[in-house]
Design an enzyme around this catalytic site. Structure first.
Site, PDB file in Angstrom:
ATOM      1  N   SER A 352      11.993  12.063  18.037  1.00  0.00           N
ATOM      2  CA  SER A 352      12.804  10.887  17.711  1.00  0.00           C
ATOM      3  C   SER A 352      12.663   9.810  18.780  1.00  0.00           C
ATOM      4  O   SER A 352      12.568   8.621  18.468  1.00  0.00           O
ATOM      5  CB  SER A 352      14.273  11.290  17.559  1.00  0.00           C
ATOM      6  OG  SER A 352      15.063  10.194  17.168  1.00  0.00           O
ATOM      7  N   TRP A 355       9.266   8.187  18.475  1.00  0.00           N
ATOM      8  CA  TRP A 355       9.269   7.344  17.273  1.00  0.00           C
ATOM      9  C   TRP A 355       9.905   5.986  17.570  1.00  0.00           C
ATOM     10  O   TRP A 355       9.424   4.943  17.117  1.00  0.00           O
ATOM     11  CB  TRP A 355      10.028   8.061  16.156  1.00  0.00           C
ATOM     12  CG  TRP A 355      10.149   7.296  14.884  1.00  0.00           C
ATOM     13  CD1 TRP A 355       9.143   6.999  14.006  1.00  0.00           C
ATOM     14  CD2 TRP A 355      11.345   6.732  14.325  1.00  0.00           C
ATOM     15  NE1 TRP A 355       9.641   6.284  12.932  1.00  0.00           N
ATOM     16  CE2 TRP A 355      10.992   6.107  13.098  1.00  0.00           C
ATOM     17  CE3 TRP A 355      12.673   6.692  14.717  1.00  0.00           C
ATOM     18  CZ2 TRP A 355      11.919   5.456  12.287  1.00  0.00           C
ATOM     19  CZ3 TRP A 355      13.603   6.048  13.913  1.00  0.00           C
ATOM     20  CH2 TRP A 355      13.219   5.440  12.718  1.00  0.00           C
ATOM     21  N   HIS A 356      10.975   5.970  18.356  1.00  0.00           N
ATOM     22  CA  HIS A 356      11.642   4.716  18.698  1.00  0.00           C
ATOM     23  C   HIS A 356      10.803   3.864  19.655  1.00  0.00           C
ATOM     24  O   HIS A 356      10.856   2.636  19.599  1.00  0.00           O
ATOM     25  CB  HIS A 356      13.006   4.992  19.344  1.00  0.00           C
ATOM     26  CG  HIS A 356      14.085   5.328  18.353  1.00  0.00           C
ATOM     27  ND1 HIS A 356      14.289   6.611  17.898  1.00  0.00           N
ATOM     28  CD2 HIS A 356      15.008   4.548  17.730  1.00  0.00           C
ATOM     29  CE1 HIS A 356      15.301   6.606  17.037  1.00  0.00           C
ATOM     30  NE2 HIS A 356      15.741   5.379  16.914  1.00  0.00           N
ATOM     31  N   GLY A 357      10.056   4.498  20.546  1.00  0.00           N
ATOM     32  CA  GLY A 357       9.255   3.752  21.517  1.00  0.00           C
ATOM     33  C   GLY A 357       9.182   4.517  22.818  1.00  0.00           C
ATOM     34  O   GLY A 357       9.923   5.482  23.034  1.00  0.00           O
TER      35      GLY A 357
END
Length: 463
Positions: A352, A355-357
């Site tokens: 997660s 995925w966000h950065g």
């Protein structure tokens, strides 16, 4: 000139205003889907609207960026079906990480800018789930989990079906993430959308109006609060002169303020999916039955702000992405015959975060969230072990878990907002790392204070 003046009047940049106008347009454009014939017309319309909205929001480059994971995913399904799930997972995330590093979108988002990376994030999840489900179509149903049985794809979707699914009426802008199987059933009027299905076709208008009213309220809350709780305060020398409780309160209010922005975005996307009909997820068991719109729901505002346990946060915040992480990461890391543990939780939170950065603030926040959930589980086990006759002790533990969640969540989310390592550590350090120490101590106490089996009432024992 009109865009400039309009953007200035509401305090956003022109690119953000352009995105917001296109994003709001997804509601009426999705409404038109209700009147299109099933099959080819719906696929063509979904794809065309998605392409045009992407172009108007982010420019030509956005559609070129979106084509890369879409092409990689479809090529993997077409050429390497036995390994298409894992191939698409790593290729999709690899390209997304490359875009994160190149654009460093988090800095633009902090300063009120925008680019196509956020939409690419949603698109990546949709492409991966499609490939994984097509991979699952090769497996026998015996031994598969219920979600795998429900969403597995035996037949390769056509290219047009695939593009329509990926870009359906701008749903890739902010979600929600949904499954290819559901999209195909909706466009072909099968399953719960079939004319022969239980009950009449549900009216979406009441639920859509509720979502739009909620969006208006959330935006009003955000615009009213954000001038009073800017993130820049964390680097202001006066912040570090405050007492412990004032700094902790400011961290809470900063997180509380930022969440209304997400509530607004998700409420608009919820309205869009509901009014198209795709958000319909069946009927309740009540009498008379009522339509459910769970597929469109991405957040439960009351559930987040008054969460009794950190364990429930993934079920009420960014709901569809949390569901995706559970189905395609967490559950697939559990070995047959074994129970999930902290490793599966940490691995899921790490995915997660990536995925966000790749900002340190994201990584730290999701590691923090894994600790937060693990600590909350300990308190919950203590709570369950209390006999029913000791209501006071049970209530004390319920309040303790609520306070624990409130403290650790709002402390942790500062890293998610400020992003940089120095600002994250400075804000955590300003309150003596209390939101890190408390979960760690709670987890360690759980190793020492091991509750017995959950207490049962006398009636339950007699049964």
């Amino acid at each position: 000139m009109a865009m400039d003046s309009m953007a200035a009047s509401i305090g956003v940049s022109v690119p953000v205003l352009r995105f917001l106008l296109c994003f709001a347009a997804t509601v009426p454009l999705s409404f038109i889907c209700r009147f299109l014939p099933r099959g080819l017309p719906k696929h063509l319309y979904s794809a065309a609207v998605g392409v045009v909205l992407s172009y108007l929001s982010f420019g030509v480059s956005s559609n070129l960026h979106f084509l890369v994971p879409m092409f990689l995913g479809y090529a993997s399904m077409l050429l390497f079906r036995p390994r298409c799930g894992i191939l698409t997972f790593f290729l999709g995330f690899g390209y997304l990480i490359g875009c994160h590093v190149y654009y460093m979108s988090g800095d633009a988002w902090k300063e009120g800018g925008i680019d196509a990376t956020g939409a690419l994030m949603v698109l990546t999840l949709k492409v991966i789930s499609c490939a994984v489900n097509y991979n699952d179509g090769l497996l026998k149903e015996e031994g598969l989990r219920e979600a795998q049985k429900k969403y597995r794809l035996v037949k390769l979707p056509s290219l047009l079906e695939y593009i329509g699914y990926c870009l359906c009426c701008g749903s890739h802008f902010a979600g929600p993430v949904y499954e290819m199987k559901d999209y195909l059933d909706w466009t072909e009027e099968k399953g719960i959308w079939s004319p022969e299905a239980k009950g009449p076709s549900p009216s979406p208008y009441g639920a859509t109006i509720r979502a739009l009213l909620q969006a208006g309220f959330c935006m009003a809350m955000y615009l009213n609060l954000v001038p009073h709780f800017p993130l820049s305060k964390f680097t202001d020398p006066t912040y570090h002169e405050w007492c412990f409780w004032k700094k902790l309160s400011y961290q809470y209010m900063s997180g509380f303020t930022a969440r209304w922005k997400y509530y607004f975005i998700w409420s608009i996307s919820e309205a869009s999916i509901i009014i198209s009909g795709l958000g319909f997820s069946g009927w309740t068991d009540s009498s008379p039955p009522k339509p459910r719109w769970d597929r469109a729901k991405n957040v439960d505002i009351i559930g987040v702000e008054f969460a009794k346990s950190a364990v429930t946060i993934p079920t009420v915040w960014n709901i569809q992405v949390s569901t995706w992480l559970r189905h395609y990461v967490y559950e697939r890391l559990i070995q047959s015959g074994k129970k999930p543990g902290f490793f599966q939780l940490l691995a899921t939170q790490t995915v997660s975060a990536v995925w966000h950065g790749l900002y340190p603030g994201y990584i730290i926040f999701f590691v923090q969230s894994a600790l937060m959930i693990a600590g909350s589980r300990v308190i919950y086990r203590w709570q369950q072990a209390v006999p029913p006759t000791k209501a006071l002790a049970k209530n004390v533990l319920v309040i303790m878990n609520f306070a624990y969640t409130l403290l650790v969540l709002n402390y942790s989310c500062v890293g998610f907002m400020v992003l940089s390592l120095n600002e994250t550590l400075a804000s955590y350090g300003s309150v003596y790392y209390v939101g890190t120490i408390v979960p760690v101590v709670t987890i360690l106490l759980g190793k020492v204070i091991k509750p017995g089996r959950p207490a049962r009432s006398k009636a339950e024992k007699e049964q």
